[in-house]
Scaffold this active site. Structure first.
Site, PDB file in Angstrom:
ATOM      1  N   ASP A  38       7.840   1.065  -3.367  1.00 17.60           N
ATOM      2  CA  ASP A  38       7.094  -0.147  -3.649  1.00 17.60           C
ATOM      3  C   ASP A  38       7.997  -1.060  -4.494  1.00 17.60           C
ATOM      4  O   ASP A  38       8.900  -0.578  -5.164  1.00 17.60           O
ATOM      5  CB  ASP A  38       5.830   0.279  -4.407  1.00 17.60           C
ATOM      6  CG  ASP A  38       5.207  -0.821  -5.215  1.00 17.60           C
ATOM      7  OD1 ASP A  38       4.775  -1.801  -4.600  1.00 17.60           O
ATOM      8  OD2 ASP A  38       5.137  -0.695  -6.455  1.00 17.60           O
ATOM      9  N   ASP A 232       3.412   2.791  -8.011  1.00 16.70           N
ATOM     10  CA  ASP A 232       2.791   2.771  -9.334  1.00 16.70           C
ATOM     11  C   ASP A 232       1.356   2.262  -9.313  1.00 16.70           C
ATOM     12  O   ASP A 232       0.600   2.480 -10.240  1.00 16.70           O
ATOM     13  CB  ASP A 232       3.597   1.858 -10.266  1.00 16.70           C
ATOM     14  CG  ASP A 232       3.497   0.405  -9.836  1.00 16.70           C
ATOM     15  OD1 ASP A 232       3.607   0.135  -8.621  1.00 16.70           O
ATOM     16  OD2 ASP A 232       3.283  -0.460 -10.703  1.00 16.70           O
ATOM     17  N   ASP A 236      -1.056   1.577  -4.017  1.00 13.23           N
ATOM     18  CA  ASP A 236      -0.117   2.522  -3.425  1.00 13.23           C
ATOM     19  C   ASP A 236      -0.732   3.895  -3.171  1.00 13.23           C
ATOM     20  O   ASP A 236      -0.152   4.708  -2.451  1.00 13.23           O
ATOM     21  CB  ASP A 236       1.113   2.694  -4.343  1.00 13.23           C
ATOM     22  CG  ASP A 236       1.842   1.381  -4.589  1.00 13.23           C
ATOM     23  OD1 ASP A 236       2.037   0.640  -3.611  1.00 13.23           O
ATOM     24  OD2 ASP A 236       2.214   1.111  -5.737  1.00 13.23           O
TER      25      ASP A 236
HETATM   26  P1  ADP Z   1       2.725  -6.375  -4.465  1.00 10.28           P
HETATM   27  O1  ADP Z   1       3.132  -5.295  -3.494  1.00 10.28           O
HETATM   28  O2  ADP Z   1       3.888  -7.229  -4.831  1.00 10.28           O
HETATM   29  O3  ADP Z   1       1.974  -5.849  -5.655  1.00 10.28           O
HETATM   30  P2  ADP Z   1       0.190  -7.644  -3.533  1.00 10.28           P
HETATM   31  O4  ADP Z   1      -0.288  -7.166  -2.216  1.00 10.28           O
HETATM   32  O5  ADP Z   1      -0.545  -7.184  -4.729  1.00 10.28           O
HETATM   33  O6  ADP Z   1       1.774  -7.348  -3.627  1.00 10.28           O
HETATM   34  O7  ADP Z   1       0.199  -9.241  -3.522  1.00 10.28           O
HETATM   35  C1  ADP Z   1       0.820  -9.960  -2.478  1.00 10.28           C
HETATM   36  C2  ADP Z   1       0.835 -11.425  -2.758  1.00 10.28           C
HETATM   37  O8  ADP Z   1      -0.505 -11.943  -2.915  1.00 10.28           O
HETATM   38  C3  ADP Z   1       1.532 -11.815  -4.044  1.00 10.28           C
HETATM   39  O9  ADP Z   1       2.922 -11.875  -3.874  1.00 10.28           O
HETATM   40  C4  ADP Z   1       0.901 -13.182  -4.323  1.00 10.28           C
HETATM   41  O10 ADP Z   1       1.502 -14.169  -3.531  1.00 10.28           O
HETATM   42  C5  ADP Z   1      -0.528 -12.987  -3.872  1.00 10.28           C
HETATM   43  N1  ADP Z   1      -1.385 -12.594  -5.013  1.00 10.28           N
HETATM   44  C6  ADP Z   1      -1.847 -11.361  -5.302  1.00 10.28           C
HETATM   45  N2  ADP Z   1      -2.591 -11.371  -6.428  1.00 10.28           N
HETATM   46  C7  ADP Z   1      -2.593 -12.628  -6.883  1.00 10.28           C
HETATM   47  C8  ADP Z   1      -3.154 -13.304  -8.018  1.00 10.28           C
HETATM   48  N3  ADP Z   1      -3.892 -12.674  -8.943  1.00 10.28           N
HETATM   49  N4  ADP Z   1      -2.918 -14.627  -8.139  1.00 10.28           N
HETATM   50  C9  ADP Z   1      -2.184 -15.292  -7.231  1.00 10.28           C
HETATM   51  N5  ADP Z   1      -1.619 -14.727  -6.160  1.00 10.28           N
HETATM   52  C10 ADP Z   1      -1.798 -13.431  -5.979  1.00 10.28           C
HETATM   53 MG    MG Z   2       3.599  -1.867  -7.555  1.00 12.53          MG
END
Ligand code: ADP
Ligand code: MG
Length: 287
Positions: A38, A232, A236
Site C-alpha cells: 500500500d 496499515d 487494507d
Molecule cells: P489511499 O490508498 O491513498 O489511502 P484512498 O482510497 O483512501 O487512497 O483515497 C483515494 C483518493 O480519494 C485520494 O487520493 C483523494 O483524492 C480522495 N479522498 C479520499 N479521502 C478524502 C478526503 N477526506 N478528502 C478529500 N479527498 C479524499
Molecule cells: Mg495506507
C-alpha cells in the site's frame, strides 16, 4: 518442518521486531514470490502536510470544516493547516465520505465537495482550467484535491507525504531476493508513479477503490504467485486476509494488525526482507 526449528525462527524474528502470529506463517513466508505494498502509511510516513492551497478564506473555512468529519490522513492535514491559519470552523449539518473519491458535506446552507477529478466529473463540476495545475502537483508526488461549493469550482489543495527513509533500501533488498514488488493505491496514477519512482518500484496499480484491493491480490494469485500484502489501513484489511501472507505496519490501525499474519514493529520496511531471510534460513535448516 520440526516444531523446534520453527520456534527458533519465529523467536529470532520476534527479537528483530517481526511478530508472526504462528509458525505456519513463517513457513509460507519462505514461498513468497510477490509483494504488494500500500502507498500511504506503508511506503510513505502517512503524515501528509498541506503544501499548496489556492482559494479564498471562505473556501478554506468550508473545506476544513467538511474535512473535520473525515478520518482520512488527507483530512488531518487539511484540518491542521486551517488551524495554523486561524480559521474558525463551522458546524457541519451533513457529512458523507465517498470511498476512493472524496467527501461531501452540507453546512451554512452550502453544499461542499472535496476530492479528485472523478468526484468532480460525477457531479458535473467544470474544472477544465485547472487540469494543468493538478498535473503539476501530481508529477511532484502530491495528492491534489479540488473543492467545489454549490456546484462551482472554488479552489485546490495539495498535500504531500514523505517516503520512509529506508523504503528504497527495503525495496532493493526485496528485489535482490527475487521478489516482484508492486505498489497498490487509491491515489491517482501520476502521484503514485512519482512516489514509486522515489523508492524504486516499477509496477504500480493506482486508483484502486478500497473494496477492490483484495481483488487485485486475487488477480496476482491467479497467475500462480504466492503473494504478500503489506498495509496499515482499515481499507487494507480484506487484502491482508486474502494474501498468502498479510503483513501489517505496526504503526497502523488495529484492524490491519488483526487481519494480518505478521506485524512489523514501527512500520520499518527493512523488516520485510529480514523476515524473508529468516524464513529461508529456518526452512533450509529443516530440509
Ligand atoms: P489511499 O490508498 O491513498 O489511502 P484512498 O482510497 O483512501 O487512497 O483515497 C483515494 C483518493 O480519494 C485520494 O487520493 C483523494 O483524492 C480522495 N479522498 C479520499 N479521502 C478524502 C478526503 N477526506 N478528502 C478529500 N479527498 C479524499
Ligand atoms: Mg495506507
Amino acid at each position: 518442518a520440526t516444531p523446534t526449528s520453527i520456534m527458533v525462527g519465529t523467536g529470532k524474528a520476534a527479537e528483530n521486531g517481526i511478530l508472526f502470529k504462528g509458525g505456519e506463517h513463517l513457513e509460507r513466508t519462505h514461498q513468497l514470490e510477490a509483494i504488494v505494498l500500500d502507498k500511504t502509511g506503508t511506503i510513505t510516513k502517512g503524515k501528509p502536510e498541506v503544501t499548496d492551497f489556492s482559494g479564498d478564506e471562505e473556501t478554506l473555512q468550508l473545506l476544513a470544516s467538511a474535512e473535520k468529519g473525515s478520518e482520512h490522513p488527507l483530512a488531518g492535514a487539511i484540518v491542521a493547516y486551517a488551524t495554523e491559519n486561524d480559521i474558525d470552523f463551522v458546524d457541519v449539518d451533513e457529512f458523507n465520505a465517498i470511498a476512493g473519491h472524496g467527501i461531501e458535506a452540507k453546512m451554512s446552507g452550502k453544499h461542499v465537495l472535496v476530492g479528485n477529478r472523478k468526484l468532480m466529473n460525477d457531479h458535473q463540476i467544470h474544472i477544465e482550467g485547472y487540469e494543468e495545475k493538478l498535473v503539476e502537483f501530481e508529477n511532484n508526488g502530491k495528492t491534489a484535491m479540488l473543492i467545489a461549493i454549490d456546484g462551482k469550482y472554488r479552489g485546490i489543495v495539495a498535500v504531500a507525504d514523505t517516503i520512509k527513509e529506508t523504503a528504497p533500501q527495503a525495496i532493493r533488498e526485496l528485489k535482490d531476493l527475487g521478489i516482484e514488488v508492486i505498489m497498490l493505491t487509491g491515489d491517482n496514477e501520476r502521484t503514485a508513479q512519482a512516489i514509486a519512482k522515489q523508492v524504486g518500484i516499477d509496477q504500480v496499480i493506482a486508483q484502486v477503490l478500497p473494496e477492490e484491493k483484495a481483488d487485485k491480490v486475487k488477480e496476482l494469485q491467479s497467475q500462480g504467485k504466492k503473494v504478500a500484502m503489506v498495509g496499515d489501513g482499515v481499507n487494507d484489511a480484506p487484502a491482508l486476509v486474502t494474501a498468502d501472507i498479510g503483513i501489517a505496519i505496526g504503526t497502523g490501525t488495529e484492524v490491519a494488525i488483526e487481519a494480518a499474519d505478521l506485524t512489523i514493529l514501527g512500520g520499518e520496511l527493512l523488516l520485510i526482507p529480514k523476515a524473508i531471510k529468516i524464513s529461508h534460513a529456518t526452512i533450509r535448516n529443516i530440509r
